[in-house]
Structures are given as structure tokens and as C-alpha cells.
Scaffold this motif. Sequence first.
Motif, PDB file in Angstrom:
ATOM      1  N   MET A 195     -11.103  40.668 -44.208  1.00 15.78           N
ATOM      2  CA  MET A 195     -10.164  41.349 -43.370  1.00 15.78           C
ATOM      3  C   MET A 195     -10.678  42.726 -42.945  1.00 15.78           C
ATOM      4  SD  MET A 195      -7.419  40.068 -42.327  1.00 15.78           S
ATOM      5  CE  MET A 195      -5.777  40.376 -41.920  1.00 15.78           C
ATOM      6  N   LEU A 196     -11.282  43.459 -43.862  1.00 16.87           N
ATOM      7  CA  LEU A 196     -11.813  44.773 -43.525  1.00 16.87           C
ATOM      8  C   LEU A 196     -12.944  44.670 -42.508  1.00 16.87           C
ATOM      9  CD1 LEU A 196     -11.890  46.549 -46.978  1.00 16.87           C
ATOM     10  CD2 LEU A 196     -10.385  47.041 -45.065  1.00 16.87           C
ATOM     11  N   LEU A 197     -13.711  43.608 -42.596  1.00 16.56           N
ATOM     12  CA  LEU A 197     -14.815  43.430 -41.673  1.00 16.56           C
ATOM     13  C   LEU A 197     -14.307  43.294 -40.234  1.00 16.56           C
ATOM     14  CD1 LEU A 197     -17.838  43.122 -41.350  1.00 16.56           C
ATOM     15  CD2 LEU A 197     -17.581  40.696 -41.769  1.00 16.56           C
ATOM     16  N   LEU A 198     -13.249  42.541 -40.030  1.00 12.99           N
ATOM     17  CA  LEU A 198     -12.679  42.390 -38.693  1.00 12.99           C
ATOM     18  C   LEU A 198     -12.088  43.697 -38.189  1.00 12.99           C
ATOM     19  CD1 LEU A 198     -10.975  38.900 -38.970  1.00 12.99           C
ATOM     20  CD2 LEU A 198     -13.070  39.494 -37.782  1.00 12.99           C
ATOM     21  N   ALA A 199     -11.455  44.437 -39.040  1.00 12.02           N
ATOM     22  CA  ALA A 199     -10.863  45.704 -38.636  1.00 12.02           C
ATOM     23  C   ALA A 199     -11.949  46.676 -38.182  1.00 12.02           C
ATOM     24  CB  ALA A 199     -10.049  46.298 -39.780  1.00 12.02           C
ATOM     25  N   GLY A 200     -13.104  46.628 -38.809  1.00 12.86           N
ATOM     26  CA  GLY A 200     -14.204  47.498 -38.423  1.00 12.86           C
ATOM     27  C   GLY A 200     -14.679  47.212 -37.012  1.00 12.86           C
ATOM     28  N   CYS A 201     -14.708  45.960 -36.620  1.00 17.14           N
ATOM     29  CA  CYS A 201     -15.137  45.598 -35.265  1.00 17.14           C
ATOM     30  C   CYS A 201     -14.096  46.017 -34.238  1.00 17.14           C
ATOM     31  CB  CYS A 201     -15.368  44.090 -35.159  1.00 17.14           C
ATOM     32  SG  CYS A 201     -16.809  43.543 -36.079  1.00 17.14           S
ATOM     33  N   ALA A 202     -12.848  45.932 -34.565  1.00 15.04           N
ATOM     34  CA  ALA A 202     -11.777  46.241 -33.625  1.00 15.04           C
ATOM     35  C   ALA A 202     -11.696  47.731 -33.327  1.00 15.04           C
ATOM     36  CB  ALA A 202     -10.448  45.742 -34.173  1.00 15.04           C
ATOM     37  N   SER A 203     -12.226  48.563 -34.194  1.00 17.81           N
ATOM     38  CA  SER A 203     -12.110  49.999 -33.977  1.00 17.81           C
ATOM     39  C   SER A 203     -13.319  50.582 -33.239  1.00 17.81           C
ATOM     40  CB  SER A 203     -11.909  50.715 -35.316  1.00 17.81           C
ATOM     41  OG  SER A 203     -13.082  50.559 -36.093  1.00 17.81           O
ATOM     42  N   SER A 204     -14.109  49.751 -32.617  1.00 20.20           N
ATOM     43  CA  SER A 204     -15.293  50.217 -31.894  1.00 20.20           C
ATOM     44  C   SER A 204     -14.876  51.147 -30.756  1.00 20.20           C
ATOM     45  CB  SER A 204     -16.054  49.018 -31.341  1.00 20.20           C
ATOM     46  OG  SER A 204     -17.090  49.461 -30.520  1.00 20.20           O
ATOM     47  N   THR A 205     -15.632  52.201 -30.537  1.00 19.67           N
ATOM     48  CA  THR A 205     -15.353  53.141 -29.449  1.00 19.67           C
ATOM     49  C   THR A 205     -16.172  52.836 -28.199  1.00 19.67           C
ATOM     50  OG1 THR A 205     -16.992  54.656 -30.310  1.00 19.67           O
ATOM     51  CG2 THR A 205     -14.698  55.007 -31.008  1.00 19.67           C
ATOM     52  N   ASN A 206     -16.877  51.720 -28.181  1.00 16.28           N
ATOM     53  CA  ASN A 206     -17.701  51.345 -27.024  1.00 16.28           C
ATOM     54  C   ASN A 206     -16.882  50.553 -26.010  1.00 16.28           C
ATOM     55  OD1 ASN A 206     -19.908  52.555 -28.145  1.00 16.28           O
ATOM     56  ND2 ASN A 206     -20.594  50.705 -29.190  1.00 16.28           N
ATOM     57  N   VAL A 207     -15.837  51.144 -25.487  1.00 17.04           N
ATOM     58  CA  VAL A 207     -14.986  50.498 -24.489  1.00 17.04           C
ATOM     59  C   VAL A 207     -15.640  50.691 -23.125  1.00 17.04           C
ATOM     60  CG1 VAL A 207     -12.702  50.518 -23.438  1.00 17.04           C
ATOM     61  CG2 VAL A 207     -12.957  50.975 -25.883  1.00 17.04           C
ATOM     62  N   PRO A 208     -15.768  49.610 -22.336  1.00 12.18           N
ATOM     63  CA  PRO A 208     -16.382  49.773 -21.012  1.00 12.18           C
ATOM     64  C   PRO A 208     -15.503  50.664 -20.131  1.00 12.18           C
ATOM     65  CG  PRO A 208     -15.503  47.558 -21.253  1.00 12.18           C
ATOM     66  CD  PRO A 208     -15.351  48.239 -22.583  1.00 12.18           C
ATOM     67  N   PRO A 209     -16.116  51.392 -19.199  1.00 10.41           N
ATOM     68  CA  PRO A 209     -15.326  52.252 -18.317  1.00 10.41           C
ATOM     69  C   PRO A 209     -14.411  51.421 -17.418  1.00 10.41           C
ATOM     70  CG  PRO A 209     -17.618  52.193 -17.603  1.00 10.41           C
ATOM     71  CD  PRO A 209     -17.537  51.437 -18.898  1.00 10.41           C
ATOM     72  N   ALA A 210     -13.304  52.011 -17.019  1.00  5.39           N
ATOM     73  CA  ALA A 210     -12.362  51.324 -16.127  1.00  5.39           C
ATOM     74  C   ALA A 210     -13.004  51.140 -14.758  1.00  5.39           C
ATOM     75  CB  ALA A 210     -11.089  52.138 -15.998  1.00  5.39           C
ATOM     76  N   TYR A 211     -12.702  50.027 -14.122  1.00  6.25           N
ATOM     77  CA  TYR A 211     -13.232  49.742 -12.787  1.00  6.25           C
ATOM     78  C   TYR A 211     -12.458  50.542 -11.745  1.00  6.25           C
ATOM     79  CZ  TYR A 211     -14.197  47.395  -8.409  1.00  6.25           C
ATOM     80  OH  TYR A 211     -14.542  47.135  -7.106  1.00  6.25           O
ATOM     81  N   HIS A 212     -13.191  51.228 -10.879  1.00  5.22           N
ATOM     82  CA  HIS A 212     -12.600  51.940  -9.759  1.00  5.22           C
ATOM     83  C   HIS A 212     -13.261  51.402  -8.495  1.00  5.22           C
ATOM     84  CE1 HIS A 212     -10.603  54.828 -12.344  1.00  5.22           C
ATOM     85  NE2 HIS A 212     -11.738  54.939 -13.026  1.00  5.22           N
ATOM     86  N   PRO A 213     -12.509  50.744  -7.620  1.00  3.08           N
ATOM     87  CA  PRO A 213     -13.121  50.185  -6.416  1.00  3.08           C
ATOM     88  C   PRO A 213     -13.717  51.289  -5.541  1.00  3.08           C
ATOM     89  CG  PRO A 213     -10.724  50.038  -6.298  1.00  3.08           C
ATOM     90  CD  PRO A 213     -11.062  50.558  -7.659  1.00  3.08           C
ATOM     91  N   PRO A 214     -14.807  50.972  -4.830  1.00  2.00           N
ATOM     92  CA  PRO A 214     -15.418  51.972  -3.947  1.00  2.00           C
ATOM     93  C   PRO A 214     -14.419  52.438  -2.894  1.00  2.00           C
ATOM     94  CG  PRO A 214     -16.854  50.080  -4.188  1.00  2.00           C
ATOM     95  CD  PRO A 214     -15.545  49.721  -4.815  1.00  2.00           C
ATOM     96  N   ARG A 215     -14.540  53.688  -2.505  1.00  2.00           N
ATOM     97  CA  ARG A 215     -13.685  54.248  -1.464  1.00  2.00           C
ATOM     98  C   ARG A 215     -14.542  54.507  -0.222  1.00  2.00           C
ATOM     99  NH1 ARG A 215     -16.069  58.259  -3.395  1.00  2.00           N
ATOM    100  NH2 ARG A 215     -15.839  60.453  -3.236  1.00  2.00           N
ATOM    101  N   PRO A 216     -13.925  54.654   0.933  1.00  2.00           N
ATOM    102  CA  PRO A 216     -14.708  54.931   2.141  1.00  2.00           C
ATOM    103  C   PRO A 216     -15.489  56.239   1.997  1.00  2.00           C
ATOM    104  CG  PRO A 216     -12.438  54.394   2.702  1.00  2.00           C
ATOM    105  CD  PRO A 216     -12.495  54.550   1.209  1.00  2.00           C
ATOM    106  N   PRO A 217     -16.645  56.321   2.649  1.00  5.32           N
ATOM    107  CA  PRO A 217     -17.439  57.549   2.581  1.00  5.32           C
ATOM    108  C   PRO A 217     -16.775  58.686   3.353  1.00  5.32           C
ATOM    109  CG  PRO A 217     -18.425  56.019   4.112  1.00  5.32           C
ATOM    110  CD  PRO A 217     -17.292  55.294   3.451  1.00  5.32           C
ATOM    111  N   SER A 218     -17.075  59.897   2.963  1.00  6.17           N
ATOM    112  CA  SER A 218     -16.579  61.080   3.667  1.00  6.17           C
ATOM    113  C   SER A 218     -17.304  61.201   5.014  1.00  6.17           C
ATOM    114  CB  SER A 218     -16.835  62.334   2.833  1.00  6.17           C
ATOM    115  OG  SER A 218     -18.234  62.584   2.759  1.00  6.17           O
ATOM    116  N   PRO A 219     -16.736  61.955   5.953  1.00  5.78           N
ATOM    117  CA  PRO A 219     -17.428  62.154   7.236  1.00  5.78           C
ATOM    118  C   PRO A 219     -18.843  62.723   7.068  1.00  5.78           C
ATOM    119  CG  PRO A 219     -15.149  62.847   7.432  1.00  5.78           C
ATOM    120  CD  PRO A 219     -15.388  62.543   5.970  1.00  5.78           C
ATOM    121  N   GLN A 220     -19.032  63.644   6.128  1.00  2.00           N
ATOM    122  CA  GLN A 220     -20.366  64.216   5.911  1.00  2.00           C
ATOM    123  C   GLN A 220     -21.330  63.163   5.373  1.00  2.00           C
ATOM    124  OE1 GLN A 220     -21.485  67.381   6.820  1.00  2.00           O
ATOM    125  NE2 GLN A 220     -23.451  66.411   6.409  1.00  2.00           N
TER     126      GLN A 220
END
Length: 107
Positions: A1-26
Motif C-alpha cells: 500500500m505504501l508503494l502505491l501511495a509513493g507513486c501517486a504523490s509524484s510532482t511530475n505533472v505534465p503542464p496544462a494544454y493551452h491552444p495556440p492563439r493568433p499572432p500579434s500584429p508585430q
Amino acid sequence: MLLLAGCASSTNVPPAYHPPRPPSPQAVKDGVKKGATEVKLTGGLETTAIRQADHGPGSYFACLRQSSPSAGRRPTYSVFFDDDTYKGIQSSVISEACEAEPWVPFN
């Protein structure tokens, strides 16, 4: 049980997806200049409004061509962006419908 809890507490969460936005005029101005240089366009240029892409190297694109070419034919290109990042230029394809778009002089 402790072994599974150790895996669940990993801080390597992938970054949230943010869709591309249109480019600025510049970013569009800089990207169009860079693309025009890559394909060796000279003289006056024309572009279309930025539109969302469903293919190509970026999520947004603008069409580009010479305004008064020395030769009779005016090749049309698509300049691609993700956010403010220039992603590349390529010859336009029929599905991009560049010829149906209103063209404006590029300054």
C-alpha cells in the motif's frame, strides 16, 4: 500500500494544454518579412488576414504574394505561426483558398 501511495504523490505533472492563439500584429509583420526573404520575394508585397489553419507547420497562417511581380505569374505562399512564433512558409495549396481572400498591401 505504501508503494502505491509513493507513486501517486509524484510532482511530475505534465503542464496544462493551452491552444495556440493568433499572432500579434508585430509577429505577423516580422514573420511575413522573414518568409518573404526565405522565398526571395522582392518589391511590394500583399497579404491576407490571419486565419486558423487545419494543416501545415502552424496553427494560424496568412497568405503572401508580390503585389507587382516582374514576371506575369504571382506565386502565392502561406506564412504559418503558433502564437507569436514564426513556423515557416510554403507554397499555398487550394484548400487555403488564398485567391478568394481580400488582399491588402503589406507595410
